[in-house]
Design a protein around this motif. Structure first.
Motif, PDB file in Angstrom:
ATOM      1  N   ALA A   1      -9.014  -8.024  12.844  1.00 34.13           N
ATOM      2  CA  ALA A   1      -9.386  -9.426  13.048  1.00 34.13           C
ATOM      3  C   ALA A   1      -9.434 -10.193  11.730  1.00 34.13           C
ATOM      4  O   ALA A   1      -9.326 -11.412  11.710  1.00 34.13           O
ATOM      5  N   PHE A   2      -9.583  -9.452  10.614  1.00 30.81           N
ATOM      6  CA  PHE A   2      -9.679 -10.088   9.297  1.00 30.81           C
ATOM      7  C   PHE A   2      -8.332 -10.156   8.588  1.00 30.81           C
ATOM      8  O   PHE A   2      -8.254 -10.549   7.428  1.00 30.81           O
ATOM      9  N   GLY A   3      -7.256  -9.775   9.292  1.00 32.56           N
ATOM     10  CA  GLY A   3      -5.959  -9.734   8.639  1.00 32.56           C
ATOM     11  C   GLY A   3      -5.841  -8.518   7.761  1.00 32.56           C
ATOM     12  O   GLY A   3      -5.408  -8.587   6.608  1.00 32.56           O
ATOM     13  N   SER A   4      -6.285  -7.374   8.295  1.00 32.78           N
ATOM     14  CA  SER A   4      -6.132  -6.114   7.565  1.00 32.78           C
ATOM     15  C   SER A   4      -5.381  -5.153   8.474  1.00 32.78           C
ATOM     16  O   SER A   4      -5.319  -5.362   9.681  1.00 32.78           O
TER      17      SER A   4
ATOM     18  N   MET B   1      -6.656  -5.556   3.441  1.00 35.02           N
ATOM     19  CA  MET B   1      -6.988  -4.152   3.181  1.00 35.02           C
ATOM     20  C   MET B   1      -6.292  -3.217   4.154  1.00 35.02           C
ATOM     21  O   MET B   1      -5.891  -3.623   5.242  1.00 35.02           O
ATOM     22  N   THR B   2      -6.196  -1.940   3.760  1.00 31.49           N
ATOM     23  CA  THR B   2      -5.916  -0.882   4.729  1.00 31.49           C
ATOM     24  C   THR B   2      -7.252  -0.172   4.979  1.00 31.49           C
ATOM     25  O   THR B   2      -7.959   0.183   4.036  1.00 31.49           O
TER      26      THR B   2
ATOM     27  N   HIS C   1       0.797  -1.229   0.000  1.00 33.25           N
ATOM     28  CA  HIS C   1       0.000   0.000   0.000  1.00 33.25           C
ATOM     29  C   HIS C   1       0.829   1.279   0.000  1.00 33.25           C
ATOM     30  O   HIS C   1       0.275   2.367   0.137  1.00 33.25           O
ATOM     31  N   VAL C   2       2.152   1.131  -0.105  1.00 32.03           N
ATOM     32  CA  VAL C   2       2.995   2.333  -0.109  1.00 32.03           C
ATOM     33  C   VAL C   2       3.021   2.940  -1.514  1.00 32.03           C
ATOM     34  O   VAL C   2       3.477   2.306  -2.465  1.00 32.03           O
ATOM     35  N   VAL C   3       2.521   4.157  -1.628  1.00 30.54           N
ATOM     36  CA  VAL C   3       2.517   4.867  -2.910  1.00 30.54           C
ATOM     37  C   VAL C   3       3.905   5.459  -3.147  1.00 30.54           C
ATOM     38  O   VAL C   3       4.449   5.396  -4.234  1.00 30.54           O
ATOM     39  N   GLU C   4       4.483   6.033  -2.102  1.00 26.57           N
ATOM     40  CA  GLU C   4       5.881   6.485  -2.148  1.00 26.57           C
ATOM     41  C   GLU C   4       6.392   6.664  -0.720  1.00 26.57           C
ATOM     42  O   GLU C   4       5.607   6.771   0.223  1.00 26.57           O
ATOM     43  N   SER C   5       7.709   6.643  -0.584  1.00 26.14           N
ATOM     44  CA  SER C   5       8.315   6.867   0.729  1.00 26.14           C
ATOM     45  C   SER C   5       9.053   8.190   0.712  1.00 26.14           C
ATOM     46  O   SER C   5       9.819   8.449  -0.219  1.00 26.14           O
TER      47      SER C   5
END
Lengths: 195, 456
Positions: B135-138, B121-122, B12-16
């Motif tokens: 809890a859903f692994g997000s 997801m984020t 989910h990283v667009v840029e650093s």
């Protein structure tokens, strides 16, 4: 966001640990839909009794203490994510909070509202409380470019952490949203690649 | 070698930004009426619109009354806050689950039950209990209103990657011991700031055998030890829960997503900044005695003799070293984003069935959503509560934070299934004891602090 580079001020000491955002601004004051005017209810239930009279033993009601810096025990700002807590602190007139540990969400909210969260050692904070106890007018200087905080009367300094990006924001008065809006094309490109 | 958290974050990283935060893309934003109006006002001031309205959903919950929801909200400020949410959603094409409609409820209950919450997801919301969705692994975490505005404007946030902690619990939970007891136990071990600066992964056989409802209770309270969020690797239990929900992927899309989701786990030799391990057998029904969620003890235990937080004990009017068992209480609250799901009401009903409400008790029994309310009716749970002398209310945050009329008066004790026992949280001067739905139900029928294992 209001700029901040160097600030010298006496401090208001709140020697309590784990001050949660429900104390900073109770939920019943969160119903308004604007950002202004929260300062009058800052620490409402510690500051006023059930008849809305100021409690004389609370620091904000003491004539001894004043200034733009709040000093508190560790885990300041824990609990609810309400940014109203940072708005209340800023609206009251504080520009910085000093604590040995800040809750993560509060720290972010403070940084987004021109209130500098300064995390220093427990020793430094305890020394500061002791100095304020001796002299309520004890002044502290925060030098953001140097990331240094000094208790002026005893010339005791400590360095504090802040990432370069946020430091630049504070010194220049930039908001995160300005940056994000400036890279919107990049975000759209990411979306295309991801799908 | 990566952790589950690394895998989701990196994707989910667009840029650093050099020596600064990452620009993190947000898949889903949930909003409610308390922390969003100033964000919409900010957008209006800048003259910009919501960037991806289809990735935002809204529900009023904090201010809403739990009786007579078909009538206009009586209190003016609350009514205006809810009306502002309606107007903002309408003006920006945001899906709103309005009060007294089929899918309304507490934001963290509604997201999962509609399948809006999905693995990998984020997810953000202007609410610290957003951690629930982990809890859903997000990667799900609470944000402030400035960040709500940023996410509305750009679907991104500037975030520094937190440190990572893993908490492993193996073994089997004993009779009468619930997920709520486990998380209160963990917070008591780590303290209310033991997780500050971290994101937590919960691992081990105790979590694997939990239902999704139990996992949500666990992750929900991650913030109460200071952690920004907590997550559990998705497994067959997760997939079975999400499948066929209203907004879950369907058909081919489901099969494709499922393949992706099955890769969401921590590699066997990935490392964490901090690790803790506990045994499930050591956890007993838990209850808090102080004014932060870390001040908890086993229900049959004693308040520590050397409890340093004198201010908290004074507020609660408890003495160091004393037992809580048998102390009379005045109020019981069963509900909230922590324990307002169908399983929680089944648990409470298992104790209440065939018994009567104690005379000294006033109880708020509040479902987390309209769906929970409907299911409780269909399963006959409402009838059980009503024949025991309780009123089953309409959904909302209710007495968890007392923004509506559901308050606990000053000086009164409330055994509550919610998540915070801060001073004044349930009303000015109210004294909150956090516990599981079983323990709350036991107090509701006996009128005092009771070990639920005696009534099972």
């Amino acid at each position: 966001m209001q700029k901040l580079t160097i600030l010298t001020s006496p401090c208001v000491p709140l020697n309590v640990e784990s001050v949660d955002t429900d104390q900073i601004i109770p939920a019943r004051f969160l119903k308004t839909t604007n950002r202004e005017g929260f300062g009058k209810n800052l620490f409402r239930d510690w500051r006023y009794d059930s008849e809305d009279q100021p409690k004389s033993d609370f620091v904000l009601n003491s004539a001894k203490y004043s200034g733009q810096i709040l000093v508190a025990g560790k885990n300041f700002g824990c609990g609810s994510s309400r940014e109203h807590a940072a708005w209340a602190i800023a609206d009251y007139g504080f520009r910085a909070v000093i604590s040995p540990l800040f809750a993560d969400i509060f720290k972010g909210n403070a940084l987004n509202n021109g209130v500098l969260p300064i995390q220093v050692s427990e020793n430094f904070v305890q020394t500061l409380f002791a100095e304020i106890e001796k002299n309520p007018k004890t002044e502290v200087t925060i030098d953001l470019p140097a990331q240094k905080i000094t208790i002026n009367s005893i010339n005791l300094s400590e360095y504090f952490d802040i990432n370069d990006y946020k430091k630049t924001c504070f010194i220049n008065g930039y908001d995160d949203i300005d940056y994000l809006l400036s890279i919107k094309e990049k975000i759209e490109h990411y979306e295309v690649q991801k799908s | 070698m990566k952790t589950l958290f690394d895998k989701i974050w990196e994707k989910h990283v667009v840029e650093s930004i050099t020596n600064g935060p990452d620009v993190l893309y947000i898949d889903r934003q949930l909003i409610h009426e308390v922390t969003s109006p100033q964000a919409f006002a900010g957008l209006r001031k800048r003259g910009i619109s919501v960037f991806r309205p289809q990735q935002v959903t809204a529900t009023p919950d904090h201010n809403t009354p739990t009786l007579n929801q078909h009538l206009p909200i009586k209190e003016e400020a609350s009514r205006k806050a809810v009306e502002a949410l309606r107007e903002n959603c309408a003006a920006n094409n945001i899906m709103l689950f309005d009060l007294n409609t089929e899918y309304n409820g507490v934001v963290h209950i509604v997201g999962p039950e509609l399948g809006l919450t999905q693995p990998g997801m984020t997810i953000v919301c202007g609410d610290s209990h957003t951690a629930t969705h982990g809890a859903f692994g997000s990667i799900a975490f609470g944000i402030g209103t400035s960040e709500v505005e940023m996410a509305l404007a750009t679907q991104c946030l500037l975030q520094s990657k937190p440190k990572q902690m893993r908490i492993t619990i193996d073994g089997n939970l004993g009779k009468g011991v619930t997920a709520k007891d486990v998380i209160l136990y963990i917070i008591a071990q780590l303290t209310a700031n033991g997780g500050t600066g971290y994101f937590v992964e919960y691992a081990g056989s105790a979590f694997r055998s939990m239902t999704m409802e139990e996992r949500m209770t666990m992750c929900n309270m991650s913030i109460e030890m200071g952690a920004r969020g907590g997550l559990i690797a998705p497994d067959e239990t997760t997939f079975a829960y999400v499948k066929n929900r209203k907004f879950a992927p369907q058909g081919e899309e489901w099969s494709k997503k499922l393949l992706e989701w099955k890769l969401l786990f921590t590699d066997s030799n990935a490392s964490f900044d901090k690790e803790y391990s506990f045994k499930a057998e050591d956890v007993k029904p838990f209850i808090t005695y102080g004014t932060n969620p870390g001040m908890g003890i086993a229900i049959d235990g004693n308040i520590p003799v050397n409890e340093p937080n004198v201010k908290a004990l004074e507020y609660m009017n408890f003495a160091a070293g004393e037992k809580l068992l048998g102390k009379p209480v005045d109020y019981v609250f069963i509900g909230s984003c922590t324990n307002g799901r169908i399983e929680d009401f089944r648990a409470a009903a298992s104790i209440i069935k065939g018994r009567k409400k104690a005379e000294n008790i006033f109880a708020y029994i509040v479902p987390g959503s309209k769906s929970v309310e409907k299911q409780a009716r269909e399963e006959g749970l409402i009838e059980i509560f009503e024949s025991a002398g309780f009123v089953f209310r309409q959904p909302g945050c209710s007495a968890c934070l007392a923004m509506n009329e559901d308050k606990v008066p000053a000086g009164k004790y409330c055994v509550s299934t919610s998540n915070r026992n801060f001073e004044g949280r349930q009303g000015v001067g109210a004294r909150t004891l956090l516990a599981s739905p079983l323990t709350a139900a036991a107090a509701a029928v006996t009128g005092k602090i009771t070990d639920p294992r005696e009534l099972i």
